[in-house]
Motif scaffolding. Sequence first.
Motif, PDB file in Angstrom:
ATOM      1  N   GLN A  63      23.453  28.024  27.255  1.00 56.11           N
ATOM      2  CA  GLN A  63      23.204  26.730  26.624  1.00 56.11           C
ATOM      3  C   GLN A  63      23.852  26.626  25.248  1.00 56.11           C
ATOM      4  OE1 GLN A  63      20.910  25.940  23.901  1.00 56.11           O
ATOM      5  NE2 GLN A  63      20.207  28.028  23.557  1.00 56.11           N
ATOM      6  N   LYS A  68      26.182  19.850  26.720  1.00 56.54           N
ATOM      7  CA  LYS A  68      26.353  18.912  27.836  1.00 56.54           C
ATOM      8  C   LYS A  68      26.255  19.596  29.191  1.00 56.54           C
ATOM      9  CE  LYS A  68      29.021  15.773  25.065  1.00 56.54           C
ATOM     10  NZ  LYS A  68      30.314  15.200  24.792  1.00 56.54           N
ATOM     11  N   ASN A  70      24.100  21.160  32.188  1.00 57.06           N
ATOM     12  CA  ASN A  70      22.769  21.120  32.790  1.00 57.06           C
ATOM     13  C   ASN A  70      22.635  22.330  33.698  1.00 57.06           C
ATOM     14  OD1 ASN A  70      21.862  18.593  31.678  1.00 57.06           O
ATOM     15  ND2 ASN A  70      23.360  17.637  33.012  1.00 57.06           N
ATOM     16  N   ARG A  96      17.397  19.457  30.371  1.00 55.75           N
ATOM     17  CA  ARG A  96      18.678  19.912  30.930  1.00 55.75           C
ATOM     18  C   ARG A  96      18.511  20.922  32.061  1.00 55.75           C
ATOM     19  NH1 ARG A  96      21.652  22.253  25.854  1.00 55.75           N
ATOM     20  NH2 ARG A  96      23.041  23.002  27.485  1.00 55.75           N
TER      21      ARG A  96
END
Length: 101
Positions: A63, A68, A70, A96
């Motif tokens: 992450q 952006k 997921n 996410r």
Amino acid sequence: MRDFDKPNDINTAEGYRDLGNKLVIGQNAGYDALGTALKLELPAKSDLLIIGGGGGKEISTLQKFSDKWNFKIIDPSDKMLKFAEYWIEKENLKERTEILQ
């Protein structure tokens, strides 16, 4: 394969992560190298499937490479998915991340 749902000495998400850091030399460097490679190859907005990612280490590391990305985590162990949920909440990744058993 270890059955993490049976009683054992791994009782917390932090304990599991600490054990992994002690037993797997270079683990963090490996995850960082993976994150760098994925950032270079994937579109800015991507969906990543992490199989056996119940401990949460993969999403905690990956992450950091893109806000952006997921994540979808699949793991057979309820206990390990609870560890992943701990890290997902702690690192504000709920929006996410999807978890499947």
